[in-house]
Write an enzyme that holds these catalytic residues in place. Structure first.
Site, mmCIF file in Angstrom:
data_model
loop_
_atom_site.group_PDB
_atom_site.id
_atom_site.type_symbol
_atom_site.label_atom_id
_atom_site.label_comp_id
_atom_site.label_asym_id
_atom_site.label_seq_id
_atom_site.Cartn_x
_atom_site.Cartn_y
_atom_site.Cartn_z
ATOM 1 N N HIS A 1 0.862 -1.192 0.000
ATOM 2 C CA HIS A 1 0.000 0.000 0.000
ATOM 3 C C HIS A 1 0.890 1.229 0.000
ATOM 4 C CE1 HIS A 1 0.635 -1.245 4.231
ATOM 5 N NE2 HIS A 1 0.983 0.021 4.369
ATOM 6 N N PRO A 2 0.396 2.336 -0.524
ATOM 7 C CA PRO A 2 1.177 3.569 -0.453
ATOM 8 C C PRO A 2 1.169 4.097 0.981
ATOM 9 C CG PRO A 2 -0.933 3.974 -1.495
ATOM 10 C CD PRO A 2 -0.856 2.512 -1.240
#
Lengths: 574, 275, 228
Positions: C135-136
């Site tokens: 995930h960012p």
């Protein structure tokens, strides 16, 4: 039928719904007229009674007359209308500050009759406070009839008081200023406009019925610089006299309360004593406008000694009349005492420096009146305007201002609360708009209640409790008995944080072991000032509210501040 | 929220009966009892748009020494706890203010006049003022303690009658006693009354709480009242109409209160349902 | 306009008793008639602004809250889609091909890839048992309207420097609109993965519909646990 009953709710008529100022002005007109009529009625009946009793004044037993009058007035108040004695102004201020000016209907006539009995028979008291009470009560009841809300009703009560004072003195500005300075304590355009209208109406009524006369007319004064310096001394003297009068009145009150007689016997005793003083110094009898007139005209010829004696005699007579259960106000006695004090001061000056050409004694009498009114009521503006209007003596304005202001300041220094407010201040009931006490008294515990606390049971395991902690927004968890639902104690997250991360404890501890049972609680009908005091004392930020032994919510300082601010904003600007 | 009933104790046998009524009411409805032991013969009640001075009849203050004892005895008998009201504010030194945040108030038929006047058809002027301005319903008790076992609501279709009906539901819910509704039909059909109920969305509650709806189609109201059981608490609205209408047509409340001796629970025009 | 007292209090966001008292004291431009409040909308709105209060007739506030409501796994996964046989030999190539599958057009695939790598550089997102959740670091409120999870089954397991050093065979790419949502989804996903049976089920490389129904079951279980 519906249409017929709509006249009672003018506030919901379309024209008045947007802005109630027009409505208030119309009602102020009605109220001013009514209270003006009440004032004229009292004035007329006083004069009639005085004249009627005048024939009996020469008999030796005439000292009994004030006794009979006072006793009758006390009996009337106690048995017929069942009201307390006293002049009633504190009651008006109390109801204005706490109950939006709600007053009983009977107050609108009771004081008129009782004070008429007291003063007409020779008791030393003034008709103004009773008239203020009546005017205010008339205003309140008219507002009630039209179903006005609290704010509007308070203004209308002020209108009633203003109309009464304006009418009895033929002094519209004094009426306005008195009502705003003493009764409402709030200078705002929304109040001032209707009150001004009521003052005009009241004055006009009195002018129509009694003619436009200035109560105490006088000759022209020529005031020198030296007179202005001298009036500082007068201010000090009048401040001292007003403090003396206040103290005397209150101590008489205390003494008479201890006397083990029924109230009318006490009143009779007081009246009797006044009557006896009156035998020797008739100046003390009645409301005393007549002697004031003579003094201001400079026609009062007695010497220094008699005048000084008269000051003290009038103080004594007034406190005997009012303190022992007679009914009436202190306005008129203040004027008499003030003019006598002024006269004394003038005589004293002449005695000390016979060579200086002082302004005539009437002027000093006038200044003395202003000093005493300002000192007693601690309302300098009322003093200034009243004296200017009842004497028409604008040329005395400069010393007048000095005397009023200095006397007010000195009295405030010695007696922090004025005669009208003292009782209220002592009970903590003086709640002027926009003050801390007022905001706190308006808010209630009910309104601040936060109900989103999750209540837990005392026998719950810590493990189950942790699941609840997950969901809660709050740090406090009230604990109750599962059987009776009674509040037992409270769990504060801070106190149990260490157990929360200790899994072996999860099944070993039930909540009643970790809760804090020694908590300060609040009840629904507690005053907020009391609540805040408790919070400060125990350095708490949140406290549980208990009713009927059950937990009903929390009160926190954060919510309190939030609501306090909202309340203050809503209260202070309209 | 729990509810509170306000009671002024009169230290006489009559007052004892009244307190017993209050205790019974509280136990049935689950309200907590608040008792005021008067120290002065007068006090003020500040309502929303009115202030009422209540001048108690002298018998309220008879033998002040025994008052507390008498009250405690009755409370112990009834196994109920009560809170005693201490007036906090005073308008004048002998004139306490009594707050008006209660949910019910209990009054005998008269509190300011001599108790010897108490009888059918008489409700004292102060009690009327309280009913007229209070936001809470007033329990006007019969002179002698009597338990009630059912609830009877008089429903005439007016807005105030609807309030009374809702009050009846509330009492019935709290006390779990059967509720019956009585209606004197006045030139209107049965359907029109049902229509009113429907418009107020009360049908569901009507089904849930009301056991019977008595519609009197003929006969005089006063005669029909005989059908109300003797042990019912009668709930009704009062002063719903304007003064003029009362003078011309007479009020239902007057007819009811001058005919039956049951305990009455009266909802005045200011009775608020918000609580 | 006319509203009853309770609704009025809600619109003003104040306790009922306060509004009631203010009307009685005449502090608020509202008239009382029975249980109703009569007022003029424009005047009341102006009054509210002058006194620092909120007044809104509609339910706008509540709508906003709904917008912020947390998304559950199932809708996010439906949105994100399920893909099989993602090619690649190491983390970078796998991510590269996975990012191409993410079914949002408005997103800049290159940038997303950069961000995912950036996050991987911090510590690995392999949470063990052969599962990774790339995930960012920061949520992407501009790029996506709704949070989504793209499920990628890899063609062959690869080393991901996961906490338990096991090779990763499935990735859930988690893109969320807010931190809160991100945590919510992450904790739910972690809850599912903690269950060994679920991981075993994943190892069977299930097709889209059976995976989603399994997820739905898991979520129901979770909801139940929350409510007790």
């Amino acid at each position: 039928m519906r249409i017929l009953s709509r006249w009672r709710y003018p506030a919901s008529w379309t024209i008045f719904r947007i802005d109630d100022r027009l409505l208030l002005i119309l009602i102020a007109l009605i109220v001013g007229t009514c209270s003006g009529l009440a004032a004229v009625a009292l004035n007329r009946s006083l004069i009639a009674m005085f004249e009627w009793l005048h024939y009996f004044r020469h008999y030796w037993w005439s000292f009994i007359m004030p006794a009979i009058g006072a006793a009758l007035s006390a009996l009337f108040l106690d048995k017929m209308v069942k009201e307390g004695a006293g002049h009633g102004v504190p009651e008006v201020i109390y109801s204005v500050s706490r109950y939006g000016g709600l007053m009983r209907f009977r107050s609108s006539f009771s004081r008129l009759i009782s004070s008429c009995l007291t003063i007409g028979s020779g008791g030393s008291a003034g008709p103004e406070a009773p008239v203020v009470m009546s005017g205010a009560a008339i205003g309140s009841n008219i507002a009630k009839l039209f179903s006005l809300n609290d704010r509007q009703r308070v203004t209308i009560v002020g209108c009633g008081a203003a109309g009464a004072i304006s009418s009895i003195f033929n002094a519209p500005i004094a009426g306005m200023v008195f009502s705003i300075e003493v009764i409402l304590g709030e200078w705002k355009a929304v109040n001032i406009v209707p009150i001004a209208i009521a003052s005009v109406a009241g004055t006009e009524i009195s002018r129509i019925l009694q003619g436009n006369q200035i109560a105490f007319s006088h000759r022209l004064f020529h005031i020198n610089h030296l007179d202005i310096v001298a009036c500082i001394g007068l201010a000090i003297i009048s401040a001292a006299v007003s403090v003396l009068l206040t103290r005397f009145l209150r101590s008489m009150h205390r003494v008479s309360k201890k006397a083990p007689f029924p109230i009318w016997v006490r009143a009779a005793a007081g009246g009797c004593a006044v009557g006896i003083i009156g035998l020797f110094l008739p100046i003390v009898l009645g409301e005393g406008y007549h002697p004031v007139r003579t003094i201001i005209e400079g026609a009062f010829t007695q010497g220094f000694g008699i005048v000084t004696l008269a000051v003290f005699a009038k103080i004594l007579a007034t406190s005997l009349t009012l303190g022992w259960g007679g009914s009436g106000g202190i306005f008129a006695p203040c004027l008499v005492i003030g003019s006598l004090a002024g006269l004394t001061y003038h005589r004293g000056l002449v005695l000390l420096w016979p060579s200086v050409s002082w302004v005539n004694e009437g002027c000093f009498a006038l200044l003395g009146m202003a000093g005493l009114i300002s000192g007693m009521l601690q309302a300098p503006l009322t003093g200034i305007f009243l004296i200017i209007e009842i004497t028409g003596g604008y040329e005395a304005i400069l010393p007048l201002i000095i005397v009023s202001v200095v006397s007010t300041t000195l009295c405030h220094y010695i007696e922090p609360a004025s005669f009208y407010l003292k009782e209220l201040v002592e009970k903590g009931q003086l709640l002027r708009p926009g003050t801390d006490a007022r905001v706190l008294s308006d808010l209630s515990v009910q309104e601040l209640l936060e109900k989103d606390c999750i209540i837990v049971k005392q026998n719950m395991l810590l493990r189950d409790f942790i699941n609840i902690v997950k969901k809660s927004h709050r740090n406090y968890f009230p604990v109750e008995d599962e059987r009776t639902g009674h509040f037992l104690g409270i769990i504060h997250l801070d106190d149990i944080r260490s157990y929360l991360f200790n899994p072996p404890m999860y099944d070993a501890v039930v909540l009643c072991q970790i809760m804090d049972t020694n908590v300060e609680v609040i009840y629904l009908d507690d005053d907020l000032s009391e609540v805040l005091r408790k919070m400060d004392m125990n350095q708490l930020f949140s406290m549980p509210v208990i009713s009927n032994k059950k937990f009903i919510g929390m009160i926190s300082k954060a919510t309190l501040l939030d609501n306090y601010r909202k309340e203050l904003m809503v209260q202070t600007d309209l | 929220m729990h509810t509170q009933l306000f009671h002024i104790f009169r230290n006489t046998p009559l007052g004892r009966e009244t307190l017993l009524q209050s205790i019974y009411f509280c136990k049935q409805v689950g309200a907590s009892l608040i008792i005021y032991l008067p120290e002065f013969t007068k006090f003020l009640m500040y309502f929303e748009n009115d202030v009422v001075q209540i001048d108690l009849d002298d018998s309220y203050l008879t033998s002040p020494g025994t008052t507390l004892k008498h009250v405690k005895e009755l409370l112990d008998q009834g196994k109920i706890k009560a809170r005693f009201l201490e007036p906090k504010n005073f308008t004048a030194s002998t004139l306490p203010d009594i707050s008006t945040n209660f949910d019910f108030m209990c009054c005998p038929r008269s509190i300011s006049d001599l108790s010897s006047k108490i009888g059918l058809g008489y409700i004292g002027p102060r009690v009327r003022r309280i009913v007229n301005s209070a936001r809470f319903p007033v329990l006007i008790t019969s002179p002698v303690f009597k338990k009630w076992r059912s609830i009877a609501v008089f429903f005439g279709g007016s807005a105030n009658a609807i309030n009374a009906l809702k009050l009846g539901f509330r009492i019935s819910r709290a006390s779990e006693m059967p509720l019956s509704v009585y209606t004197q039909m006045e030139n209107a059909s049965k359907e029109s009354y049902e229509e009113i109920i429907k418009n107020e969305n009360l049908e569901e509650e009507m089904d849930r709480y009301v056991t019977e709806w008595h519609m009197f189609e003929r006969g005089k109201f006063k005669q029909n009242i005989y059908d109300v059981p003797h042990d019912a608490l009668v709930v009704l609205g009062a002063y719903g109409h304007s003064l003029i209408r009362n003078i011309f047509f007479g009020s239902k409340m007057e007819k009811i209160q001058s005919t039956i001796t049951n305990n009455l629970l009266i909802a005045g025009p200011n009775y608020a349902l918000t609580r | 306009m006319k509203l009853n007292l309770d609704d009025m209090a809600r619109c003003l966001d104040l306790p009922v008793s306060t509004v009631d008292r203010w009307i009685r004291q005449g502090r608020i431009p509202i008239h009382r008639s029975g249980n109703g409040c009569i007022f003029k909308k424009s005047i009341l709105e102006k009054w509210a602004v002058n006194h620092g209060l909120r007044f809104s007739l509609s339910n706008e506030e509540r709508k906003k809250e709904l917008n912020f409501a947390l998304t559950n796994l199932l809708p996010a996964m439906q949105l994100g889609g399920v893909f099989h046989d993602i090619k690649g030999d190491d983390v970078k190539t796998v991510l590269k091909s996975a990012v191409d599958k993410v079914p949002v057009l408005s997103i800049n695939k290159e940038e997303l890839y950069e961000r995912l790598l950036e996050r991987e550089a911090l510590t690995s997102t392999g949470i063990g048992k052969g599962v990774a959740i790339p995930h960012p670091r920061a949520p992407l409120p501009e790029e996506t309207d709704n949070s989504l999870i793209t499920t990628c089954f890899l063609e062959k397991s690869i080393a991901f420097e996961a906490v338990d050093d096991r090779a990763v065979f499935v990735m859930f790419i988690l893109l969320s609109t807010s931190i809160k949502n991100h945590l919510h989804l992450l904790s739910r996903l972690a809850f599912c993965v903690r269950d060994d049976a679920f991981v075993e089920f994943l190892r069977t490389y299930p097709d889209t519909s059976s995976l989603l129904s399994k997820i739905a079951d898991c979520e129901n279980l979770l909801d139940k646990a929350d409510h007790n």
